[in-house]
Design a protein around this motif. Structure first.
Motif, PDB file in Angstrom:
ATOM      1  N   MET A 110       4.132   0.388   2.511  1.00 49.34           N
ATOM      2  CA  MET A 110       4.660  -0.904   2.962  1.00 49.34           C
ATOM      3  C   MET A 110       3.793  -2.045   2.437  1.00 49.34           C
ATOM      4  O   MET A 110       2.696  -1.819   1.935  1.00 49.34           O
ATOM      5  CB  MET A 110       4.726  -0.969   4.486  1.00 49.34           C
ATOM      6  N   MET A 161       1.868  -5.362   3.615  1.00 54.26           N
ATOM      7  CA  MET A 161       1.387  -5.965   4.861  1.00 54.26           C
ATOM      8  C   MET A 161       0.095  -6.744   4.636  1.00 54.26           C
ATOM      9  O   MET A 161      -0.584  -6.572   3.629  1.00 54.26           O
ATOM     10  CB  MET A 161       1.151  -4.875   5.919  1.00 54.26           C
ATOM     11  N   TRP A 211       1.403   6.157   8.372  1.00 54.76           N
ATOM     12  CA  TRP A 211       2.092   4.977   7.864  1.00 54.76           C
ATOM     13  C   TRP A 211       2.867   5.318   6.594  1.00 54.76           C
ATOM     14  O   TRP A 211       2.330   5.982   5.716  1.00 54.76           O
ATOM     15  CB  TRP A 211       1.068   3.905   7.490  1.00 54.76           C
ATOM     16  N   HIS A 250       0.799  -1.227   0.000  1.00 54.08           N
ATOM     17  CA  HIS A 250       0.000   0.000   0.000  1.00 54.08           C
ATOM     18  C   HIS A 250       0.836   1.284   0.000  1.00 54.08           C
ATOM     19  O   HIS A 250       1.979   1.295   0.455  1.00 54.08           O
ATOM     20  CB  HIS A 250      -1.017  -0.007   1.154  1.00 54.08           C
TER      21      HIS A 250
END
Ligand SMILES: [Cu+2]
Length: 116
Positions: free
Chosen positions: A78, A80, A75, A67
């Protein structure tokens, strides 16, 4: 005259002390209203992001996404794993697809609630 001045000063001082106390109480009540625990039980905090699906595990209701940064959570970009709330969302979650999605923080982790 001097005595009168002192006693009126005392009255003014005690009066302002009372109003300071009243103000503090009001602030405390406002803080209670802003308690995040109360807020999340009412409406879960939803975030949105753009990501590319890198892995899908429909049997576990999980998906892995690379994302873009998520500002609302601070954020960075990364890769995930997310849980997927509804099986129907897997129609739009295919490996290699770039999607606009919404997710919430649940007890078990982050859960995708909507895919566009
Ligand atoms: Cu992430």
């Amino acid at each position: 005259m001097k005595k009168l001045l002192v006693s009126s000063l005392t009255i003014i001082l005690s009066f302002s002390a009372t109003s300071i106390l009243a103000e503090q109480k009001m602030n405390h009540d406002e803080m209670k209203k802003m308690d995040p625990k109360v807020e999340t039980s009412d409406q879960p905090n939803s975030h949105s992001a753009i990501g590319t699906v890198t892995k899908v595990d429909a049997s576990l209701k999980k998906v892995t996404l690379a994302h873009a940064p998520v500002e609302s959570l601070n954020w960075p970009a990364m890769t995930m794993g997310f849980s997927v709330q509804d099986d129907k969302l897997f129609n739009k979650l295919k490996v290699g697809e770039t999607v606009d999605f919404e997710f919430i923080k649940a007890e078990q982790g982050y859960v995708i609630t909507c895919v566009k």
